[in-house]
Design an enzyme around this catalytic site. Structure first.
Site, short mmCIF file in Angstrom:
data_model
loop_
_atom_site.label_atom_id
_atom_site.label_comp_id
_atom_site.label_asym_id
_atom_site.label_seq_id
_atom_site.Cartn_x
_atom_site.Cartn_y
_atom_site.Cartn_z
N ASP A 102 0.86 -1.18 0.00
CA ASP A 102 0.00 0.00 0.00
C ASP A 102 0.91 1.24 0.00
O ASP A 102 1.78 1.37 0.86
CB ASP A 102 -0.88 -0.01 1.27
CG ASP A 102 -2.24 0.62 1.02
OD1 ASP A 102 -3.25 0.02 1.42
OD2 ASP A 102 -2.28 1.70 0.39
N ASP A 199 -2.97 4.79 -2.39
CA ASP A 199 -4.00 5.39 -1.56
C ASP A 199 -4.36 6.79 -2.07
O ASP A 199 -3.47 7.62 -2.27
CB ASP A 199 -3.41 5.50 -0.14
CG ASP A 199 -4.43 5.88 0.88
OD1 ASP A 199 -5.39 5.12 1.06
OD2 ASP A 199 -4.29 6.95 1.50
N GLU A 240 -6.33 4.12 -6.07
CA GLU A 240 -7.66 4.37 -5.48
C GLU A 240 -8.04 5.78 -5.91
O GLU A 240 -7.43 6.75 -5.47
CB GLU A 240 -7.59 4.28 -3.96
CG GLU A 240 -8.95 4.46 -3.32
CD GLU A 240 -8.88 4.80 -1.85
OE1 GLU A 240 -7.90 5.43 -1.42
OE2 GLU A 240 -9.80 4.46 -1.12
N HIS A 311 -11.26 -2.62 3.52
CA HIS A 311 -11.14 -2.20 4.94
C HIS A 311 -11.89 -0.90 5.23
O HIS A 311 -11.92 -0.44 6.38
CB HIS A 311 -9.66 -2.03 5.28
CG HIS A 311 -9.02 -0.93 4.49
ND1 HIS A 311 -8.85 -1.00 3.12
CD2 HIS A 311 -8.60 0.28 4.86
CE1 HIS A 311 -8.31 0.13 2.70
NE2 HIS A 311 -8.16 0.93 3.73
N ASP A 312 -12.46 -0.31 4.17
CA ASP A 312 -13.18 0.97 4.39
C ASP A 312 -14.70 0.83 4.29
O ASP A 312 -15.42 1.77 4.58
CB ASP A 312 -12.78 2.00 3.31
CG ASP A 312 -11.38 2.54 3.52
OD1 ASP A 312 -10.77 2.95 2.52
OD2 ASP A 312 -10.91 2.54 4.67
#
Ligand code: TEU
Ligand code: CA
Length: 534
Positions: A102, A199, A240, A311-312
């Site tokens: 990430d 990210d 993302e 995870h969000d």
């Protein structure tokens, strides 16, 4: 042997996203760690995935659970050591599994050395690594609530933080910042990583003059500078981004030398501006959105990511809220519906055995900064019961609850011998890996069959998509490649008769045992999926 093109190779990837803090704790401190991941790699192999997206494991004070990085080149103490990371990488290589890290490019932790220096004085050499103003330049709000501008006493100015106060936005207009970030990428590339998940990548270029927080005028220039370089542009880079049709082409077009693909959230984010406000998830809308992107990415020769959870997001299975006796059917229909489309699958830890959201009455059982800020901002506006309903509905803590490996409450359902950093899922006794694997109807075993079918079907990996849905409450599509045609028939909540647009295929996958005895029965049960090949 036919040499696969880079894109065909990417279409062979099946990713598993690991949120390390909640995956498995190997040393009894209640926190998941890298050694824990190493000890559970057989589970990933058993499932049939061949690539891992590792959420941040770098040094961090954990205001945003690792997305606030204080050292990009070392491992968070909670998760173990750099030596552990090297062993993990070696073990993944031994299993032929890829690893993407990430990459948090938009901001660092305010505990990062750069920010600690930058905040000291306006003429500090690191000051311009961040975005400063005498007073807030605009009314931008942090994604986690409150102003996106925070006052810094020593320099009597404000700095920008698109997310938490402890996550200061980097100033990408500064060539020194861009050089630093290139060197971080190169550091991990030299260690053999196979790519990055980037990210909020679209945030690195802002346009203050036009009040744009992301997708600014230099975005493509910065991305090409970072990932267009030799040795990097062959890697798997997924951004993302909040990108529409136009910008997806600009970001992911093969000739662009920018990104391999992006995470686009249209299909799963049906919520209003207030993501905590409960709403009924619409499967027909999910279908229509997926159909749109299948055709769009095919027409523009783009790679697409296939996912339902991360995870969000609260678990999609819980947003659909199937009746208790149809949990297995809904979880498996959803898996087949999504992962037989054209694209690169991403499976989030826990979804492979039907994990769902939890329900806690006490805000003390929550950790996520976005959730806690929402609670505090609404504490005096909403009745406690209604506020807790919203918190439970939309909290990012739902997918971050430690994974339930076994049915034994005494050892925290196999996650840790110590007190878990976050309360275990409230449904862990009922929903855990072991119990699912031993069940007559096992979500895990369905995923195993689904992924193994995906691997052996050229039509599923590379074939053309065609939507053949004739009526609402269902999704019927084909995937075709050379002489192979796969027909995917998904029925939603109501039993109904569906006319199969293609006859005579062999039933290769289904989630109702009755279908195995009567493969072509036109009546489909609630959440039934049937997959045929000819
Ligand atoms: O998420 C960015 C982002 O889009 C999310 O903040 C999303 O808007 C929100 O979670 C919806 O509720 C990335 C990471 O995935 C997230 O975990 C981080 O908190 C965030 O960036 C900041 O790094
Ligand atoms: Ca641990």
């Amino acid at each position: 042997m036919k040499l696969l093109s880079q894109r065909e190779r990417f279409l062979d990837y099946i990713f598993y996203q690991i949120y390390p803090r909640s995956f498995y704790d190997s040393n009894g401190d209640g926190i998941g760690d890298l050694q824990g991941i190493i000890q559970k790699l057989d589970h990933l192999q058993d499932l049939g995935v061949n690539a891992v997206w590792l959420s941040p494991c770098y040094k961090s004070p954990n205001f945003d659970n690792g997305y606030d990085i204080s050292n990009y080149r070392d491992i968070m103490d909670d998760f173990g050591t750099f030596a552990d990371w090297l062993v993990l990488k070696k073990e993944l290589n031994r299993r032929g599994m890829k690893l993407i890290m990430d990459f948090v490019a938009n901001h660092t932790s305010t505990e990062h050395f750069w920010f600690q220096e930058a905040r000291k004085s306006r003429d500090n050499p690191y000051h311009d690594y961040y975005i400063w103003a005498e007073k807030p330049l605009n009314s931008w709000q942090s994604t986690f609530g409150g102003s996106a501008w925070e006052y810094n006493e020593p320099t009597n100015e404000y700095y920008l933080h698109s997310f938490a106060i402890e996550q200061a936005d980097l100033n990408w207009e500064n060539p020194k910042v861009r050089k630093e970030m290139q060197e971080i990428i190169d550091f991990w590339v030299k260690l053999g990583v196979d790519g990055f998940r980037c990210d909020v990548l679209d945030h690195i270029s802002k346009d203050f003059d036009n009040n744009k927080r992301y997708d600014g005028p230099h975005l493509h220039e910065y991305i090409r500078e970072l990932f267009g370089r030799d040795g990097v542009n062959r890697l798997f880079i997924v951004g993302e981004c909040q990108a529409g049709e136009e910008s997806i082409c600009a970001l992911c077009g093969q000739e662009r030398k920018e990104l391999t693909t992006i995470f686009q959230f249209d299909h799963v984010r049906q919520h209003s501006d207030d993501k905590f406000l409960p709403f009924a998830f619409d499967l027909n809308l999910l279908r229509d959105t997926l159909v749109k992107w299948q055709y769009f990415t095919a027409k523009n020769d783009l790679l697409y990511t296939l996912f339902t959870d991360n995870h969000d997001q609260p678990f999609l299975l819980s947003l659909i809220q199937p009746p208790e006796n149809l949990r297995y059917e809904c979880a498996t229909m959803l898996a087949g519906l999504v992962y037989l489309l054209k694209g690169i699958p991403f499976i989030y830890q826990g979804q492979e055995f039907g994990s769902e959201n939890s329900y806690f009455d006490d805000i003390e059982d929550f950790n996520d900064i976005e959730t806690l800020n929402y609670y505090r901002a609404n504490q005096d506006k909403l009745a406690q019961k209604s506020l807790m309903e919203r918190v439970n509905f939309g909290s990012r803590d739902n997918p971050r609850r430690p994974m339930a490996w076994t049915a034994h409450k005494a050892d925290n359902f196999g996650f840790s011998t110590g007190k878990p950093w976050l309360a275990m899922p409230t449904n862990a006794e009922k929903i855990n890996l072991i119990r699912d694997k031993n069940a007559e109807k096992s979500v895990f075993r369905f995923y195993q069959k689904l992924l193994s079918f995906r691997k052996e079907s050229d039509a599923i990996r590379n074939g053309e998509f065609c939507d053949l849905t004739g009526n609402d409450g269902a999704f019927i599509y084909t995937r075709k490649q050379m002489g192979e045609t796969v027909l995917v028939v998904c029925n939603f909540e109501k039993a109904q008769t569906l006319s199969l647009p293609i006859q005579g295929g062999k039933l290769v996958l289904c989630n109702y045992a009755t279908r195995e005895k009567d493969a072509y029965n036109p009546t489909f049960a609630p959440f039934e999926i049937a997959v045929y090949r000819k």
